[in-house]
Enzyme design. Structure first.
Site, short mmCIF file in Angstrom:
data_model
loop_
_atom_site.label_atom_id
_atom_site.label_comp_id
_atom_site.label_asym_id
_atom_site.label_seq_id
_atom_site.Cartn_x
_atom_site.Cartn_y
_atom_site.Cartn_z
N SER A 145 0.84 -1.19 0.00
CA SER A 145 0.00 0.00 0.00
C SER A 145 0.88 1.26 0.00
O SER A 145 1.73 1.41 -0.87
CB SER A 145 -0.96 -0.05 1.19
N ASP A 219 -9.79 -4.95 -4.69
CA ASP A 219 -9.22 -3.98 -3.75
C ASP A 219 -10.18 -2.81 -3.60
O ASP A 219 -10.55 -2.16 -4.58
CB ASP A 219 -7.86 -3.50 -4.25
N HIS A 247 -8.57 -4.86 0.19
CA HIS A 247 -7.24 -4.25 0.33
C HIS A 247 -6.47 -4.77 1.53
O HIS A 247 -5.30 -5.11 1.42
CB HIS A 247 -7.41 -2.73 0.45
#
Length: 274
Positions: A145, A219, A247
């Site tokens: 991320s 996601d 996610h």
């Protein structure tokens, strides 16, 4: 005319809110450590170091006796290192030594979060590995991320110094923060409003490190399209693996195929895997 003026005023207020609230969108730190690797049976050491900005940083070093590769783990924007135990178990089972650290303002690290700070934090951890006598060519940079932007920037900085890590793994990450903003708010001038960059696409330009890119079509935070764009724009040796799930849990929902994808990539680097 009044309606038009009202709409313009509302638009301006929303743009101002986006501008001034960005820090809270980008960084979601937690101070309290809720667990340690020892609680899941992993040997670890506390690591204390200072970055080039003078901020004290905390992390964990998890050695693996059979390891040929070391993973420098740049985590996402939420929580702290104590929320990454599931990943640490996977990495340990793959035969990796791991250095996991908290960014400035996270966990037991001092200071406040900032883009410059996260970059300095990662570089300080790299330097600590080098101080321990670690071969640069045995270190894999891992960014999940927001951490993808941090890992990509570190890779760029090292390349500019003629240093080549073993490879880079970018999971559930994006091309840049302005791209993220433009995707989320296409009707606002987000690229001009953005106070943060984390421009992974630019950082990776011209690099030739072996790269593994992982992303889920489901996601719910970072658009799959941006993950694929980052992969497609990378000119170096690369592999893409499609995760399943959202996610935050995609790597867990994917299960064994996720670990197998990591193992295949690491084996190609000459790493010890299982």
């Amino acid at each position: 005319m009044k309606l038009l003026l009202g709409m313009c005023a509302g638009y301006a207020l929303l743009a101002a809110w986006i501008y001034f609230s960005q820090r809270g969108m980008v960084y979601c730190p937690r101070r309290e450590l809720v667990a340690t690797p020892g609680e899941i049976g992993l040997e670890y050491e506390d690591v204390r170091l200072r970055n080039r900005l003078g901020t004290d940083i905390h992390g964990w070093w998890l050695p693996c006796g059979r390891a040929r590769l070391t993973l420098l783990f740049c985590h996402g924007n939420g929580g702290n290192i104590s929320h990454r135990l599931e990943s640490l178990r996977i990495f340990h089972d793959l035969g990796l030594s791991v250095l996991l650290f908290d960014y400035s303002g996270y966990g037991q690290s001092g200071g406040e979060p900032s883009e410059a700070g996260t970059y300095a934090d990662a570089r300080a951890c790299w330097d600590r590995l080098m101080d321990r006598g670690t071969d640069p060519g045995s270190v894999v940079l891992f960014g999940r991320s927001l951490g993808g932007g941090v890992a990509a920037r570190l890779a760029r900085e090292l390349a500019d110094e003629g240093i080549a890590p073993a490879g880079i793994i970018l999971e559930s990450t994006f091309t840049s923060v302005p791209d993220m903003g433009a995707y989320m708010y296409p009707w606002l001038p987000v690229r001009r409003l953005s106070r943060f960059r984390y421009d992974s696409a630019a950082a990776l330009a011209g690099l030739d490190l072996p790269g593994l890119f992982l992303h889920s079509p489901d996601d719910d935070v970072v658009p799959y399209a941006l993950g694929k764009r980052l992969y497609e724009g990378y000119a170096g040796q690369k592999t893409f693996f499609e995760l399943t799930g959202d996610h935050n849990k995609g790597f867990l929902d994917t299960g064994e195929p996720y670990a197998n994808a990591l193992a295949r990539f690491l084996s190609g680097l000459g790493g010890q895997c299982r």
